[in-house]
Design a protein around this motif. Structure first.
Motif, PDB file in Angstrom:
ATOM      1  N   ALA A   2       5.592   3.050   8.770  1.00 25.63           N
ATOM      2  CA  ALA A   2       5.623   1.714   9.354  1.00 25.63           C
ATOM      3  C   ALA A   2       4.631   0.775   8.691  1.00 25.63           C
ATOM      4  O   ALA A   2       4.783  -0.443   8.801  1.00 25.63           O
ATOM      5  CB  ALA A   2       5.331   1.799  10.846  1.00 25.63           C
ATOM      6  N   LEU A   3       3.660   1.289   8.004  1.00 26.02           N
ATOM      7  CA  LEU A   3       2.625   0.440   7.394  1.00 26.02           C
ATOM      8  C   LEU A   3       2.894   0.122   5.937  1.00 26.02           C
ATOM      9  O   LEU A   3       2.059  -0.482   5.272  1.00 26.02           O
ATOM     10  CB  LEU A   3       1.257   1.111   7.549  1.00 26.02           C
ATOM     11  CG  LEU A   3       0.799   1.299   9.000  1.00 26.02           C
ATOM     12  CD1 LEU A   3      -0.508   2.068   9.023  1.00 26.02           C
ATOM     13  CD2 LEU A   3       0.647  -0.045   9.675  1.00 26.02           C
ATOM     14  N   ARG A   4       4.037   0.485   5.441  1.00 27.03           N
ATOM     15  CA  ARG A   4       4.374   0.167   4.051  1.00 27.03           C
ATOM     16  C   ARG A   4       4.584  -1.321   3.897  1.00 27.03           C
ATOM     17  O   ARG A   4       4.914  -2.016   4.866  1.00 27.03           O
ATOM     18  CB  ARG A   4       5.636   0.902   3.635  1.00 27.03           C
ATOM     19  CG  ARG A   4       5.441   2.395   3.548  1.00 27.03           C
ATOM     20  CD  ARG A   4       6.763   3.035   3.435  1.00 27.03           C
ATOM     21  NE  ARG A   4       6.971   3.663   2.153  1.00 27.03           N
ATOM     22  CZ  ARG A   4       8.121   4.199   1.811  1.00 27.03           C
ATOM     23  NH1 ARG A   4       9.159   4.132   2.607  1.00 27.03           N
ATOM     24  NH2 ARG A   4       8.250   4.788   0.671  1.00 27.03           N
ATOM     25  N   PRO A   5       4.458  -1.880   2.693  1.00 26.32           N
ATOM     26  CA  PRO A   5       4.685  -3.327   2.504  1.00 26.32           C
ATOM     27  C   PRO A   5       6.164  -3.682   2.699  1.00 26.32           C
ATOM     28  O   PRO A   5       7.053  -2.855   2.491  1.00 26.32           O
ATOM     29  CB  PRO A   5       4.244  -3.592   1.071  1.00 26.32           C
ATOM     30  CG  PRO A   5       4.137  -2.266   0.416  1.00 26.32           C
ATOM     31  CD  PRO A   5       4.002  -1.222   1.488  1.00 26.32           C
TER      32      PRO A   5
END
Length: 167
Positions: A2-5
């Motif tokens: 979920a924290l990917r760009p």
């Protein structure tokens, strides 16, 4: 995960609907009309409407000889009852200048004084078609309205001026 760009191209959300093309090359969607090119569609042809937040894309359901399905792209109308038309889409549509304005073969002749009003109408005219029906030959009785007053027991308000005591 979920924290990917975020991806570089935004994900476009589009509604997809099927609509019919009118004989004026307009497609109705959400109470608005959008034009499609007349030379690429037929009346009553089914097209796909792809609607995003800001744009309406009209696609044919089958590709043309070049493999393309996109017919037209328009800005999405704000509100209801708008006509979003590109004038060049109507190239090739009939203008209506050569259309007939009557149902008959010839325009009916004007009847003046001294001419018979019982002349037979032209066989292909609208008046000729209407006079052929059985309802055109029904004899209608004519009688004064006072007959209906007597039948219902009512009297017209403006004809009886006699005082109530005299009745």
């Amino acid at each position: 995960m979920a924290l990917r760009p975020l991806p570089p191209a935004p994900y476009v959300v589009a509604q997809r609907h099927l609509r019919y093309v009118g004989k004026d090359c307009l497609v109705a969607f959400e109470a608005n009309l959008y034009s499609v090119p007349a030379h690429r569609v037929q009346p009553r042809q089914l097209v796909e409407v792809r609607a995003t937040k800001a744009q309406i894309m009209l696609h044919a359901t089958t590709p043309d000889h070049t493999g393309q399905t996109l017919l037209a792209t328009h800005q999405r109308a704000v509100g209801r009852g708008c006509r979003i038309v590109e004038e060049r889409h109507w190239d090739g549509l009939p203008t209506g200048a050569g259309r007939r304005v009557t149902a008959g073969h010839d325009l009916p002749a004007r009847q003046g004084r001294g001419k018979s009003h019982n002349a037979e109408p032209a066989p292909g005219s609208l008046l000729g078609l209407l006079s052929r029906t059985a309802a055109a030959h029904v004899e209608v009785g004519r009688r004064p309205l006072s007959v209906y007053d007597e039948l219902t027991g009512t009297r017209p308000f403006n004809t009886d001026n006699t005082p109530k005591e005299a009745r």
